[in-house]
Motif scaffolding. Structure first.
Motif, PDB file in Angstrom:
ATOM      1  N   ASN A   1       0.868  -1.188   0.000  1.00 52.72           N
ATOM      2  CA  ASN A   1       0.000   0.000   0.000  1.00 52.72           C
ATOM      3  C   ASN A   1       0.898   1.229   0.000  1.00 52.72           C
ATOM      4  N   ALA A   2       0.787   2.035  -1.023  1.00 57.29           N
ATOM      5  CA  ALA A   2       1.735   3.149  -1.195  1.00 57.29           C
ATOM      6  C   ALA A   2       1.082   4.504  -0.978  1.00 57.29           C
ATOM      7  N   ASN A   3      -0.067   4.554  -0.315  1.00 59.06           N
ATOM      8  CA  ASN A   3      -0.675   5.875  -0.097  1.00 59.06           C
ATOM      9  C   ASN A   3       0.225   6.707   0.838  1.00 59.06           C
ATOM     10  N   PRO A   4       0.671   7.872   0.395  1.00 60.76           N
ATOM     11  CA  PRO A   4       1.622   8.657   1.191  1.00 60.76           C
ATOM     12  C   PRO A   4       1.101   9.054   2.570  1.00 60.76           C
ATOM     13  N   SER A   5      -0.210   9.181   2.745  1.00 59.94           N
ATOM     14  CA  SER A   5      -0.719   9.523   4.077  1.00 59.94           C
ATOM     15  C   SER A   5      -0.487   8.362   5.046  1.00 59.94           C
ATOM     16  N   LEU A   6      -0.600   7.141   4.531  1.00 59.43           N
ATOM     17  CA  LEU A   6      -0.281   5.980   5.382  1.00 59.43           C
ATOM     18  C   LEU A   6       1.233   5.898   5.587  1.00 59.43           C
ATOM     19  N   LEU A   7       1.970   6.190   4.522  1.00 61.68           N
ATOM     20  CA  LEU A   7       3.437   6.136   4.635  1.00 61.68           C
ATOM     21  C   LEU A   7       3.936   7.122   5.693  1.00 61.68           C
ATOM     22  N   GLN A   8       3.295   8.278   5.778  1.00 62.61           N
ATOM     23  CA  GLN A   8       3.707   9.257   6.796  1.00 62.61           C
ATOM     24  C   GLN A   8       3.561   8.678   8.199  1.00 62.61           C
ATOM     25  N   ILE A   9       2.458   7.975   8.421  1.00 61.72           N
ATOM     26  CA  ILE A   9       2.231   7.369   9.743  1.00 61.72           C
ATOM     27  C   ILE A   9       3.283   6.291  10.009  1.00 61.72           C
ATOM     28  N   ILE A  10       3.519   5.480   8.986  1.00 61.14           N
ATOM     29  CA  ILE A  10       4.491   4.385   9.124  1.00 61.14           C
ATOM     30  C   ILE A  10       5.886   4.963   9.411  1.00 61.14           C
ATOM     31  N   HIS A  11       6.198   6.075   8.744  1.00 60.22           N
ATOM     32  CA  HIS A  11       7.474   6.761   8.972  1.00 60.22           C
ATOM     33  C   HIS A  11       7.547   7.287  10.398  1.00 60.22           C
ATOM     34  N   GLU A  12       6.461   7.886  10.863  1.00 59.50           N
ATOM     35  CA  GLU A  12       6.433   8.399  12.252  1.00 59.50           C
ATOM     36  C   GLU A  12       6.682   7.280  13.257  1.00 59.50           C
ATOM     37  N   GLU A  13       6.240   6.077  12.916  1.00 60.35           N
ATOM     38  CA  GLU A  13       6.418   4.949  13.839  1.00 60.35           C
ATOM     39  C   GLU A  13       7.834   4.382  13.792  1.00 60.35           C
ATOM     40  N   GLY A  14       8.690   4.957  12.951  1.00 62.23           N
ATOM     41  CA  GLY A  14      10.107   4.591  12.970  1.00 62.23           C
ATOM     42  C   GLY A  14      10.510   3.504  11.999  1.00 62.23           C
ATOM     43  N   LEU A  15       9.597   3.094  11.097  1.00 60.45           N
ATOM     44  CA  LEU A  15       9.973   2.090  10.117  1.00 60.45           C
ATOM     45  C   LEU A  15      10.739   2.768   8.977  1.00 60.45           C
ATOM     46  N   VAL A  16      11.523   1.999   8.250  1.00 63.60           N
ATOM     47  CA  VAL A  16      12.096   2.469   6.989  1.00 63.60           C
ATOM     48  C   VAL A  16      11.247   1.861   5.878  1.00 63.60           C
ATOM     49  N   ALA A  17      11.596   2.122   4.613  1.00 63.54           N
ATOM     50  CA  ALA A  17      10.726   1.636   3.534  1.00 63.54           C
ATOM     51  C   ALA A  17      11.551   1.107   2.374  1.00 63.54           C
ATOM     52  N   ASP A  18      10.948   0.193   1.624  1.00 62.86           N
ATOM     53  CA  ASP A  18      11.601  -0.232   0.391  1.00 62.86           C
ATOM     54  C   ASP A  18      10.932   0.500  -0.774  1.00 62.86           C
ATOM     55  N   ALA A  19      11.486   0.305  -1.952  1.00 60.81           N
ATOM     56  CA  ALA A  19      10.853   0.785  -3.182  1.00 60.81           C
ATOM     57  C   ALA A  19      11.303  -0.192  -4.239  1.00 60.81           C
ATOM     58  N   MET A  20      10.434  -0.436  -5.190  1.00 61.41           N
ATOM     59  CA  MET A  20      10.860  -1.349  -6.263  1.00 61.41           C
ATOM     60  C   MET A  20      10.601  -0.758  -7.642  1.00 61.41           C
ATOM     61  N   SER A  21      10.296   0.537  -7.671  1.00 62.90           N
ATOM     62  CA  SER A  21      10.074   1.204  -8.954  1.00 62.90           C
ATOM     63  C   SER A  21      10.245   2.700  -8.726  1.00 62.90           C
ATOM     64  N   PRO A  22      10.466   3.459  -9.794  1.00 61.27           N
ATOM     65  CA  PRO A  22      10.560   4.910  -9.628  1.00 61.27           C
ATOM     66  C   PRO A  22       9.287   5.480  -8.989  1.00 61.27           C
ATOM     67  N   GLY A  23       8.132   4.921  -9.313  1.00 56.31           N
ATOM     68  CA  GLY A  23       6.883   5.401  -8.722  1.00 56.31           C
ATOM     69  C   GLY A  23       6.869   5.211  -7.206  1.00 56.31           C
ATOM     70  N   GLU A  24       7.327   4.044  -6.753  1.00 58.17           N
ATOM     71  CA  GLU A  24       7.362   3.821  -5.302  1.00 58.17           C
ATOM     72  C   GLU A  24       8.362   4.758  -4.630  1.00 58.17           C
ATOM     73  N   LEU A  25       9.474   5.040  -5.312  1.00 52.30           N
ATOM     74  CA  LEU A  25      10.440   5.999  -4.750  1.00 52.30           C
ATOM     75  C   LEU A  25       9.777   7.342  -4.508  1.00 52.30           C
ATOM     76  N   CYS A  26       8.982   7.728  -5.499  1.00 48.93           N
ATOM     77  CA  CYS A  26       8.281   9.000  -5.427  1.00 48.93           C
ATOM     78  C   CYS A  26       7.318   9.010  -4.234  1.00 48.93           C
ATOM     79  N   MET A  27       6.567   7.928  -4.045  1.00 48.13           N
ATOM     80  CA  MET A  27       5.624   7.841  -2.926  1.00 48.13           C
ATOM     81  C   MET A  27       6.371   7.833  -1.584  1.00 48.13           C
ATOM     82  N   ASP A  28       7.490   7.115  -1.534  1.00 45.54           N
ATOM     83  CA  ASP A  28       8.293   7.080  -0.300  1.00 45.54           C
ATOM     84  C   ASP A  28       8.706   8.496   0.089  1.00 45.54           C
ATOM     85  N   ALA A  29       9.158   9.255  -0.908  1.00 45.63           N
ATOM     86  CA  ALA A  29       9.605  10.628  -0.624  1.00 45.63           C
ATOM     87  C   ALA A  29       8.422  11.446  -0.089  1.00 45.63           C
TER      88      ALA A  29
END
Ligand code: LLP
Length: 437
Positions: free
Chosen positions: A64-92
């Motif tokens: 699930n790459a929704n950036p609003s969820l990613l922000q929460i996951i980031h706040e919880e101290g996890l890191v993230a993977d990416a497997m495509s330029p699109g996922e890199l963009c969402m991670d950022a």
């Protein structure tokens, strides 16, 4: 409660200060709904797997790459993977810095590799040929290598990603070839990783595979082991999809104990000071997500009772693709009318016979207008949705910690479907102003 099948979400207070029928009325259906509290709980459970210094959780964004969820996951101290330029963009967009992202991909073009390098993220290659390609464009750089431990797992052959019958990883017996290529391009092996497959419910296979990766690391030349920064054991942590049948959970505590013992002993024996990662996707997001839809038609065909809905396999692919089971709830607001459960087959609005969400399910007799909730839809739900039959991608709503809903992705419009078309077509259809002068 007043709904006709809702004890699971009632107990969890999943919908916070609102109700599924209010959400369906306000935001329309199909609608993905996520619960922030549950998402944070899952993140915390995973972060607590091991207290070993350097231990971390690498969220696999493909789930699930929704950036609003990613922000929460980031706040919880996890890191993230990416497997495509699109996922890199969402991670950022989710707030992950390049140091917090690992590019774990396969069969990349040189252009994709360059994009990842430009973002400053560490790339994992999963073949000798990709190592050679990366070396050609990043001489002297750092790289991770994905190995195939020979042990696979998964809920379906299509998601087993290690063992003999898969395209993934480098066989550990090719380690010498890896080093030949590293030398050729003067590269440093900064990490090793693996992923055995998706959805295991018992910890043993994962721990066995983790041992294999650690054994491989032990066999590295001393200077290579010293330079190693990351050991990533992969994801695959399962969740119980049969909620109403009381299916047991994966014993995360046992997995944590086993993993902690393995990595702490190994670090003590080898002097390794780098990071140890696990890489779950599903476990983080599956249970915080429910897909709401509406019953739009009911009929009986050759003795089968069908409930037709707006949840086609374009919205949730898993049942059609893997025969996956998702429990269903039904919301009508009139418990009295529920009656005895009846066998029904719940289908979507796509022009294919395989468009089946749930086959022969014992449910309260569904009626037009009922709202349905598809449980455990947060992972590989929206992220695998498509525009098939030119249907629109659904909206996504987050039930925030205070119980209030927030729209975190609007529903597509027909105009979104035409965004990438030839300008001439758009011009002819009057959607775009013609050239001036
Ligand atoms: N790491 C790598 C390299 C992966 O390929 C995957 C998943 C994961 C981590 C995360 O796996 P998880 O913890 O989510 O099981 N669409 C399928 C699942 C495909 C998984 C693909 N790779 C499904 O809906 O079940």
């Amino acid at each position: 409660m007043s709904d006709i099948r809702s004890t699971y979400t009632d107990d969890l207070r999943f919908y916070g200060a609102t109700t599924p029928r209010e959400l369906a009325d306000r935001f329309g259906t199909p609608l993905y709904v996520y619960n922030e509290r549950i998402l944070r709980e899952r993140c915390r459970d995973l972060m607590a797997l091991s207290a070993q210094p350097g231990f971390g959780v690498n969220y696999s964004v493909k789930a699930n790459a929704n950036p609003s969820l990613l922000q929460i996951i980031h706040e919880e101290g996890l890191v993230a993977d990416a497997m495509s330029p699109g996922e890199l963009c969402m991670d950022a967009l989710g707030g992950f810095t390049p140091e917090e992202i690992l590019y774990i991909s396969n069969n990349n073009s040189p252009e994709e590799m360059l994009t990842a390098l430009t973002h400053g993220v560490l790339i994992s290659v999963d073949s000798l040929s990709q190592l050679d390609m990366l070396g050609g464009i990043n001489r002297g750089g750092r790289v991770m290598a994905r190995f195939n431990p020979g042990i696979g797992a998964g809920h379906h052959a299509k998601v087993v990603t290690a063992g003999k019958a898969t395209k993934f990883g480098i066989s550990p017996d090719r380690l010498d070839d890896v080093f030949t290529l590293l030398q050729k391009h003067e590269m440093t092996l900064a990490g090793i990783n693996q992923h055995i497959g998706s959805l295991f419910m018992e910890p043993e296979g994962y721990l066995e595979a983790a041992k294999v990766l650690l054994k491989l690391a032990s066999g590295l030349p001393a200077d290579a082991l010293k330079a190693l920064e990351v050991i990533d054991f992969g994801g695959g942590f399962g969740i119980p999809y049969h909620k109403y049948a009381g299916e047991a959970r994966l014993d995360l505590a046992a997995l944590g104990r086993g993993l902690h013992a393995l990595i702490s002993d190994w670090a003590a024996a080898t002097g390794y000071r780098g990071r140890f990662l696990v890489e779950p996707g599903r476990y983080v997001v599956a249970e915080c997500g429910i897909l709401l839809g509406r019953v739009t038609a009911v009929k009986e065909n050759a003795g089968t009772r069908y409930a037709g809905t707006d949840i086609g396999f374009n919205v949730l692919m898993r049942p059609a693709m893997y025969d996956s089971f998702h429990d269903l709830e039904a919301y009508r607001g009139d418990a009295e009318s529920a009656g005895e459960p009846v066998l029904q087959t719940v289908v979507g609005n796509i022009c294919e016979s395989g468009d089946i969400l749930a086959k022969d399910r014992l449910l309260p007799l569904l009626r037009e207008g009922d709202v349905l909730g598809v449980l455990d839809a947060g992972a590989y739900g929206f992220s695998m949705a498509s525009n098939y039959n030119q249907r629109l991608l659904p909206a996504e709503v987050l039930i925030q910690a205070d119980g209030s809903p927030r729209l975190i992705r609007r529903r597509e419009t027909p105009q979104d479907l035409t965004r990438c078309l030839d300008g001439l077509v758009r011009q002819r259809s009057g959607q775009e102003a013609g050239p001036r002068g």
